[in-house]
Design a protein around this motif. Structure first.
Motif, mmCIF file in Angstrom:
data_model
loop_
_atom_site.group_PDB
_atom_site.id
_atom_site.type_symbol
_atom_site.label_atom_id
_atom_site.label_comp_id
_atom_site.label_asym_id
_atom_site.label_seq_id
_atom_site.Cartn_x
_atom_site.Cartn_y
_atom_site.Cartn_z
ATOM 1 N N SER A 4 -17.170 3.984 -10.094
ATOM 2 C CA SER A 4 -16.226 3.899 -11.210
ATOM 3 C C SER A 4 -16.125 2.487 -11.772
ATOM 4 O O SER A 4 -15.423 2.271 -12.769
ATOM 5 C CB SER A 4 -14.837 4.353 -10.757
ATOM 6 O OG SER A 4 -14.251 3.391 -9.886
ATOM 7 N N ALA A 42 0.977 3.607 -5.402
ATOM 8 C CA ALA A 42 0.979 4.121 -6.775
ATOM 9 C C ALA A 42 2.237 3.692 -7.507
ATOM 10 O O ALA A 42 3.325 3.678 -6.951
ATOM 11 C CB ALA A 42 0.866 5.640 -6.765
ATOM 12 N N PRO A 76 -3.530 10.361 -15.539
ATOM 13 C CA PRO A 76 -2.150 10.399 -15.026
ATOM 14 C C PRO A 76 -1.201 11.011 -16.050
ATOM 15 O O PRO A 76 -1.305 10.741 -17.247
ATOM 16 C CB PRO A 76 -1.830 8.916 -14.809
ATOM 17 C CG PRO A 76 -2.667 8.205 -15.831
ATOM 18 C CD PRO A 76 -3.941 9.004 -15.953
ATOM 19 N N ALA A 100 -11.382 3.298 -12.262
ATOM 20 C CA ALA A 100 -10.592 4.425 -11.782
ATOM 21 C C ALA A 100 -10.436 4.291 -10.276
ATOM 22 O O ALA A 100 -11.268 3.683 -9.603
ATOM 23 C CB ALA A 100 -11.266 5.749 -12.131
ATOM 24 N N GLN A 101 -9.356 4.861 -9.743
ATOM 25 C CA GLN A 101 -9.077 4.817 -8.315
ATOM 26 C C GLN A 101 -9.320 6.197 -7.702
ATOM 27 O O GLN A 101 -9.182 7.219 -8.376
ATOM 28 C CB GLN A 101 -7.626 4.389 -8.071
ATOM 29 C CG GLN A 101 -7.292 3.010 -8.608
ATOM 30 C CD GLN A 101 -8.128 1.925 -7.957
ATOM 31 O OE1 GLN A 101 -8.299 1.920 -6.737
ATOM 32 N NE2 GLN A 101 -8.639 1.015 -8.773
ATOM 33 N N PRO A 102 -9.689 6.245 -6.433
ATOM 34 C CA PRO A 102 -9.923 7.553 -5.794
ATOM 35 C C PRO A 102 -8.663 8.413 -5.788
ATOM 36 O O PRO A 102 -7.539 7.909 -5.705
ATOM 37 C CB PRO A 102 -10.338 7.174 -4.367
ATOM 38 C CG PRO A 102 -10.833 5.769 -4.468
ATOM 39 C CD PRO A 102 -10.003 5.124 -5.530
ATOM 40 N N PHE A 103 -8.872 9.709 -5.902
ATOM 41 C CA PHE A 103 -7.795 10.682 -5.720
ATOM 42 C C PHE A 103 -7.791 11.012 -4.232
ATOM 43 O O PHE A 103 -8.629 11.753 -3.744
ATOM 44 C CB PHE A 103 -8.064 11.929 -6.557
ATOM 45 C CG PHE A 103 -6.929 12.920 -6.571
ATOM 46 C CD1 PHE A 103 -5.828 12.729 -7.384
ATOM 47 C CD2 PHE A 103 -6.978 14.058 -5.778
ATOM 48 C CE1 PHE A 103 -4.785 13.642 -7.402
ATOM 49 C CE2 PHE A 103 -5.943 14.983 -5.788
ATOM 50 C CZ PHE A 103 -4.845 14.772 -6.602
ATOM 51 N N PRO A 115 -3.016 4.679 -12.507
ATOM 52 C CA PRO A 115 -4.425 4.586 -12.910
ATOM 53 C C PRO A 115 -5.045 5.954 -13.173
ATOM 54 O O PRO A 115 -4.519 6.991 -12.763
ATOM 55 C CB PRO A 115 -5.080 3.936 -11.695
ATOM 56 C CG PRO A 115 -4.282 4.483 -10.541
ATOM 57 C CD PRO A 115 -2.856 4.579 -11.046
ATOM 58 N N TYR A 134 2.432 12.355 -6.836
ATOM 59 C CA TYR A 134 1.250 11.812 -6.162
ATOM 60 C C TYR A 134 1.677 11.008 -4.943
ATOM 61 O O TYR A 134 2.550 10.138 -5.019
ATOM 62 C CB TYR A 134 0.441 10.931 -7.114
ATOM 63 C CG TYR A 134 -0.865 10.469 -6.513
ATOM 64 C CD1 TYR A 134 -1.964 11.311 -6.483
ATOM 65 C CD2 TYR A 134 -0.987 9.191 -5.955
ATOM 66 C CE1 TYR A 134 -3.168 10.899 -5.917
ATOM 67 C CE2 TYR A 134 -2.175 8.780 -5.385
ATOM 68 C CZ TYR A 134 -3.269 9.634 -5.367
ATOM 69 O OH TYR A 134 -4.451 9.229 -4.802
ATOM 70 N N SER A 172 1.161 8.236 -2.400
ATOM 71 C CA SER A 172 0.438 6.987 -2.200
ATOM 72 C C SER A 172 1.425 5.888 -1.862
ATOM 73 O O SER A 172 2.558 5.894 -2.339
ATOM 74 C CB SER A 172 -0.341 6.619 -3.464
ATOM 75 O OG SER A 172 -0.901 5.331 -3.352
ATOM 76 N N TYR A 223 -3.383 14.642 -13.183
ATOM 77 C CA TYR A 223 -2.595 14.710 -11.959
ATOM 78 C C TYR A 223 -1.196 14.205 -12.266
ATOM 79 O O TYR A 223 -0.977 13.366 -13.153
ATOM 80 C CB TYR A 223 -3.234 13.899 -10.828
ATOM 81 C CG TYR A 223 -3.099 12.390 -10.958
ATOM 82 C CD1 TYR A 223 -2.077 11.686 -10.307
ATOM 83 C CD2 TYR A 223 -4.006 11.642 -11.726
ATOM 84 C CE1 TYR A 223 -1.962 10.307 -10.410
ATOM 85 C CE2 TYR A 223 -3.901 10.268 -11.832
ATOM 86 C CZ TYR A 223 -2.879 9.604 -11.177
ATOM 87 O OH TYR A 223 -2.765 8.231 -11.291
ATOM 88 N N ARG A 268 -7.698 8.471 -11.959
ATOM 89 C CA ARG A 268 -8.243 8.681 -10.627
ATOM 90 C C ARG A 268 -9.468 9.587 -10.699
ATOM 91 O O ARG A 268 -9.688 10.272 -11.699
ATOM 92 C CB ARG A 268 -7.178 9.280 -9.703
ATOM 93 C CG ARG A 268 -5.996 8.319 -9.473
ATOM 94 C CD ARG A 268 -5.042 8.815 -8.398
ATOM 95 N NE ARG A 268 -3.944 7.890 -8.218
ATOM 96 C CZ ARG A 268 -3.978 6.823 -7.431
ATOM 97 N NH1 ARG A 268 -5.077 6.565 -6.722
ATOM 98 N NH2 ARG A 268 -2.946 6.012 -7.317
#
Length: 272
Positions: free
Chosen positions: A156, A139, A193, A160-163, A145, A134, A136, A129, A147
Motif C-alpha cells: 500500500s 484508531a 472509513p 492504507a493501513q491493514p484491516f 485511515p 473498529y 484498534s 468499514y 484500510r
C-alpha cells in the motif's frame, strides 16, 4: 447423570430477545431461498476485475470516468450490478449493490456466479468499514485511515493501513475474498472509513432504489477517493493516471429528482 444433546434446540431463555430483528435460530426458514444470477451483455472474461460495492461504489462512480454501461448483473430479476469497461483500463468494473443490497444468504452465490462467469485474473474490491466500531488501540475517529485486506502480495506504500483482526468484514466483499482465496486468485479489499454504523443486510432482495443515489449515499473527500482509486488499480497491477473528481459540483439538495442523477453512475445510465 445429565445428558446434553446438541441436536436439540437451545432453551428459550438462551435466544429470547426484546429486539425482534435480532438473529433467532427458531425463526429461520427451513431452507435458504434460491438465487438466480444472470449476467446481461457481452462482458469480456479473463481480465482483471474491480468490484465497488454499496455507498463507496455509488460515490466512486460519480467521480471516475466509467463510460457507457456495457452490461448488468441481475439477482432474481433485480439489477444488482452495473458493468462497465472504461477505455482507460483493461479491467472490467462492476458497481455493485448501489441500487439494491443483497441479503446474507445471497452474497456467496452472487459472488460465485460472477467469478465463474468472468474468471478474473485478479480482483480489487472497494467497500467501507465503520470507524466507531473498529477495534484498534490506535484508531482515531477524527483521522481514520483507508484500510486494506489482501489475500495476495500488496504494497500500500503506507497509503492504507491493514484491516486487522479481530475486526470482521460481513458484506459481499467477504464472499469474494473467500472464493478468490480458494481459487488462488489475487484479491485485495480497499475499505473506506465511514463515521456511520453499517446497516444490517436486508432479508430479501428489494427492487432497485434510485432515490438512494440522491439522498443516502455517504460522501468522502476528493483526496480520499483519489487515493482509494490509485490503491484499487495498484492492487490489480495496473497503476492509473486517472484522478478522481466529483462530477457536477457540490451535492444536490434532497429535492432533486432521481432521474437527474442517474447519469452520474457512468455516462450511459442504467437499464434492465
Amino acid at each position: 447423570m445429565d445428558i446434553h444433546n446438541t441436536d436439540n434446540n437451545p432453551p428459550r431463555h438462551a435466544i429470547e430477545s426484546d429486539d425482534e430483528d435480532e438473529f433467532n435460530p427458531q425463526n429461520q426458514p427451513d431452507s435458504v431461498p434460491e438465487l438466480t444470477v444472470k449476467l446481461i451483455g457481452d462482458v469480456p472474461a479473463q481480465r482483471s476485475l474491480v468490484v465497488a460495492t454499496a455507498d463507496p461504489g455509488a460515490f466512486w462512480a460519480r467521480g471516475t470516468d466509467l463510460g457507457e454501461q456495457t452490461g448488468a448483473i441481475a439477482a432474481n430479476g433485480v439489477q444488482v450490478g452495473l458493468v462497465f469497461n472504461p477505455a482507460w483500463t483493461n479491467a472490467t468494473v462492476i458497481v455493485s449493490e448501489a441500487l439494491s443490497r443483497l441479503p446474507v444468504w445471497a452474497m456467496h452465490p452472487y459472488a460465485q456466479a460472477i467469478i465463474d462467469a468472468l474468471k478474473p485474473t485478479s480482483v480489487a474490491l472497494l467497500d467501507e468499514y465503520a470507524v466507531p466500531s473498529y477495534i484498534s488501540s490506535s484508531a482515531s475517529a477524527l483521522d481514520a485511515p483507508i484500510r486494506f485486506l489482501s489475500i495476495s502480495a500488496f504494497d500500500s506504500n503506507n497509503e492504507a493501513q491493514p484491516f486487522a483482526p479481530p475486526n470482521l468484514v460481513n458484506t459481499t466483499s467477504a464472499a469474494f475474498l473467500s472464493l478468490l482465496s480458494i481459487s488462488n486468485t489475487p484479491g485485495t479489499l480497499i475499505l473506506l472509513p465511514t463515521p456511520n454504523i453499517l446497516k444490517p443486510a436486508p432479508r430479501t432482495i428489494e427492487p432497485s432504489n434510485f432515490t438512494h443515489l440522491t439522498q443516502d449515499v455517504t460522501e468522502w473527500s476528493a483526496a480520499v477517493m483519489d487515493q482509494a482509486q490509485q490503491l484499487l488499480f495498484r492492487a490489480i497491477g495496473e497503476p492509473t493516471y486517472k484522478h478522481w473528481e466529483l462530477k457536477g459540483g457540490p451535492p444536490t439538495s434532497p429535492k432533486s429528482t432521481a432521474a437527474s442523477r442517474r447519469s452520474e453512475v457512468g455516462e450511459g445510465g442504467m437499464y434492465l
